[in-house]
Design a protein around this motif. Structure first.
Motif, PDB file in Angstrom:
ATOM      1  N   THR A  17      22.306   9.562 -54.371  1.00  9.61           N
ATOM      2  CA  THR A  17      21.553  10.776 -54.689  1.00  9.61           C
ATOM      3  C   THR A  17      22.468  11.868 -55.252  1.00  9.61           C
ATOM      4  O   THR A  17      21.992  12.757 -55.966  1.00  9.61           O
ATOM      5  N   ASN A  27      22.926  11.089 -58.958  1.00  6.64           N
ATOM      6  CA  ASN A  27      21.681  11.402 -59.669  1.00  6.64           C
ATOM      7  C   ASN A  27      21.545  12.888 -60.030  1.00  6.64           C
ATOM      8  O   ASN A  27      20.587  13.278 -60.690  1.00  6.64           O
ATOM      9  N   LEU A  28      22.498  13.712 -59.591  1.00  2.07           N
ATOM     10  CA  LEU A  28      22.480  15.135 -59.954  1.00  2.07           C
ATOM     11  C   LEU A  28      23.322  15.438 -61.196  1.00  2.07           C
ATOM     12  O   LEU A  28      23.256  16.541 -61.725  1.00  2.07           O
ATOM     13  N   ARG A  88      20.654   8.624 -65.054  1.00  2.00           N
ATOM     14  CA  ARG A  88      20.342   9.715 -64.128  1.00  2.00           C
ATOM     15  C   ARG A  88      18.922  10.224 -64.375  1.00  2.00           C
ATOM     16  O   ARG A  88      18.522  10.426 -65.514  1.00  2.00           O
ATOM     17  N   MET A  90      13.645  10.138 -52.701  1.00  2.00           N
ATOM     18  CA  MET A  90      14.525  11.317 -52.756  1.00  2.00           C
ATOM     19  C   MET A  90      15.110  11.573 -54.142  1.00  2.00           C
ATOM     20  O   MET A  90      15.714  12.619 -54.357  1.00  2.00           O
ATOM     21  N   LYS A  91      14.947  10.603 -55.067  1.00  2.00           N
ATOM     22  CA  LYS A  91      15.369  10.874 -56.443  1.00  2.00           C
ATOM     23  C   LYS A  91      14.235  11.475 -57.274  1.00  2.00           C
ATOM     24  O   LYS A  91      14.445  11.856 -58.426  1.00  2.00           O
ATOM     25  N   ASP A 126      15.579   6.364 -51.571  1.00  2.00           N
ATOM     26  CA  ASP A 126      15.753   7.080 -52.838  1.00  2.00           C
ATOM     27  C   ASP A 126      14.556   6.939 -53.761  1.00  2.00           C
ATOM     28  O   ASP A 126      14.307   7.822 -54.586  1.00  2.00           O
ATOM     29  N   ASN A 129      15.332  20.426 -60.230  1.00  2.00           N
ATOM     30  CA  ASN A 129      16.673  20.038 -60.666  1.00  2.00           C
ATOM     31  C   ASN A 129      16.853  18.519 -60.800  1.00  2.00           C
ATOM     32  O   ASN A 129      17.897  18.055 -61.237  1.00  2.00           O
ATOM     33  N   LEU A 130      15.849  17.746 -60.432  1.00  2.05           N
ATOM     34  CA  LEU A 130      15.903  16.283 -60.596  1.00  2.05           C
ATOM     35  C   LEU A 130      15.287  15.825 -61.910  1.00  2.05           C
ATOM     36  O   LEU A 130      15.411  14.650 -62.274  1.00  2.05           O
ATOM     37  N   ARG A 183      18.651  22.078 -66.123  1.00  5.12           N
ATOM     38  CA  ARG A 183      18.782  21.140 -65.016  1.00  5.12           C
ATOM     39  C   ARG A 183      20.214  20.621 -64.951  1.00  5.12           C
ATOM     40  O   ARG A 183      20.797  20.275 -65.983  1.00  5.12           O
ATOM     41  N   GLY A 184      20.767  20.593 -63.775  1.00  5.73           N
ATOM     42  CA  GLY A 184      22.113  20.049 -63.606  1.00  5.73           C
ATOM     43  C   GLY A 184      23.223  20.989 -64.042  1.00  5.73           C
ATOM     44  O   GLY A 184      24.395  20.635 -63.927  1.00  5.73           O
TER      45      GLY A 184
END
Lengths: 362, 362
Positions: free
Chosen positions: A333, A336-337, A358, B280-281, B305, B336-337, B358-359
């Motif tokens: 995880t 994945n950021l 990602r 969670m992803k 995930d 942000n994902l 994002r990111g």
């Protein structure tokens, strides 16, 4: 360029440690005569997939169709998608991918078997299918035994589907701290998978592939010789949770930390307390707090999306502007950021690798 | 295109609800005579920033320099960076940005003040600076009172720095469920900020800006008339944690759910149990489990995930392939994902907006 010159937060990969980890898992699987199909969900990078293939991996596992698309575009020619692919749009994308590479997919329901067969027929191209068996995880998968046999018979009856075998993955046991307890749970999960394989074979259907296993169970999987394919993912990076488990016959897990998040002290609100620029948008918190590694004597806790606390017993040795390296608590995880790995050797930045899968959750 | 045609998981924004939320916060701030500078950390999208500016916002807050770069590239001309900018590389990027837009930055240390002054002098361009005061959050910020006055004097002595005022943000109080308890904490935080402003003014240094506040405190901030600028972020989307707090003088929070994650049932391991493709992803778990909204009668829990459990009391009404919508528990880390918002009105997909910040954690 040196690590000291980098803006932070940034995701660092130690190339030498990564290469050592890949070689060790390959050697372990090869000695056991088990095919090695590492999981791309951990790295999401065709560059790392290529390193694994060069070491002897037979292909890649992907958690999602979108990851598989990135891996195929990056040159991987043999993929197992380890989660059922559901929905008209996705089945169409799946069949496009089957035109470009060998792509197998898992399933666990009659409804999905029918959908897969129709999609394959429409595309005029057969697809390889494995049945996911619930060997203890309690999420996807048919029940072990007769249910696997019945679904295999349905697949075998479909002209456009080619039954390959069974997947049994038990994620929760991977992190069991006690090696003996973990071994018992691996044996239990394997027994359920083998019982399912017998149920399939009793219908005259051959079972070519038994796939499963992860980083925590890998040595036990190799010793038990039950699986034909291993699908570990996290061993390449070794997050702090995995590094803490007991390893049978060794004083530590035989894989090295290869992934760290580099941060910077941005504030010192007290003599024993620093604030770093690493929060929940720079490292996932689902595995717990990060482990500071350089320096290693602070205690980290998340302080929101963009901040982290670093507390010391005694005076904080770091000034504002000092860099700090952390081991993620959950590598998948955290990766994945980020859009890129910054690749390092010692203090040097030696490369940058994109992370094109990602965010590919579809 | 209809929502039913979308591959999942996908991040949906209800355009009408978003527009209502923006109008309501603007109206609340305007009635109080407080400038409205919403926080881009929540949406990370110049398109949404433009909607806020069109409604009357004076600019945007950004948590990180990288977010500010994206907002300036997207046309925003007035930015406050709400976290100290530390490090040579970042100070150079900051000064590049000051060439293109009005960018102010917060600071909380003499070391950083010196670095900012040198960077501004090197660039030959002054920069606006605010002092972050720790009004209760316990992370960045000088102590309230005299310390703020002393640091303001250091800034005022620097030729290339222009002291603008003070920032006091107390994130933890935003989510306090009881309206009365939240009001007391807001009053306490404001008192610390006002005490700090007095300490600055007593040195003959004017304080033009007092900035802070968030979604949970917004109505109280407006009633107290202490701040000159409001920086709420999450109100545009309203995650499930924020929606659950008590609101003084109303039976619910006056902002509507505008952000959902759409998932699909991929497996039904039992009659009362579905597995969805949202893990969670696809949605952050740091705020707790997701709230199913359509249908609303299941209970969600993360299952790794890429998987989520959806359990029902009684039979699960959903078949494999059915779509389910969830309200995120924390909108910032969920946004942000994703690389894109899919914009919807009713059942229709009406637009797609990129999420270019994002990111952008650097």
């Amino acid at each position: 360029m040196k690590i000291a010159d980098l803006d932070t937060p940034v995701l660092l990969v130690d190339r030498a440690a990564l290469a050592r980890n890949i070689a060790r898992m390959q050697q372990m699987a090869a000695q056991a005569g088990i095919a090695y199909r590492p999981h791309a969900k951990a790295h999401k990078s065709p560059v790392i997939a290529e390193m694994q293939l060069a070491a002897g991996a037979v292909g890649q596992c992907c958690a999602k169709l979108g990851e598989a698309e990135v891996m195929v575009a990056g040159g991987v020619r043999d993929i197992l998608i380890t989660t059922p692919v559901v929905g008209r749009g996705k089945l169409s994308r799946l069949m496009n991918l089957v035109n470009e590479a060998r792509v197998a997919v898992v399933t666990d329901s009659s409804a999905n078997v029918g959908d897969l067969a129709r999609a394959a027929q429409t595309a005029g191209r057969p697809i390889d299918v494995l049945i996911e068996v619930d060997v203890g995880q309690g999420r996807c998968g048919v029940r072990p035994g007769a249910a696997a046999g019945a679904l295999a018979a349905e697949i075998a009856d479909q002209k456009w589907l080619r039954f390959q075998g069974l997947q049994g993955y038990q994620g929760a046991l991977q992190m069991v701290g006690s090696a003996a307890e973990r071994r018992a749970k691996v044996q239990d999960a394997l027994a359920k998978l083998l019982e399912s394989a017998e149920a399939v074979k009793s219908r005259g259907i051959p079972v070519a592939v038994l796939t499963g296993g992860g980083t925590g169970s890998s040595a036990i999987d190799c010793a038990l010789h039950g699986l034909t394919e291993l699908q570990p993912g996290s061993y390449i990076f070794m997050d702090s949770k995995y590094a803490a488990i007991e390893w049978e016959g060794a004083n530590r897990v035989p894989f090295d930390t290869a992934l760290t998040v580099l941060g910077t002290v941005i504030s010192k609100p007290a003599a024993d307390h620093a604030i770093v620029d690493v929060g929940m948008k720079a490292a996932s918190g689902d595995g717990g707090p990060l482990a500071p590694v350089d320096p290693a004597n602070g205690t980290f806790s998340f302080a929101g999306d963009e901040h982290g606390h670093l507390r010391f017993t005694g005076a904080c040795p770091l000034e504002i502007g000092a860099q700090v390296r952390f081991i993620p608590s959950h590598c998948d995880t955290t990766v994945n950021l980020y859009d890129q790995y910054v690749v390092v050797e010692g203090d040097d930045v030696v490369d940058v690798w994109d992370i094109p899968a990602r965010g590919r959750v579809q």
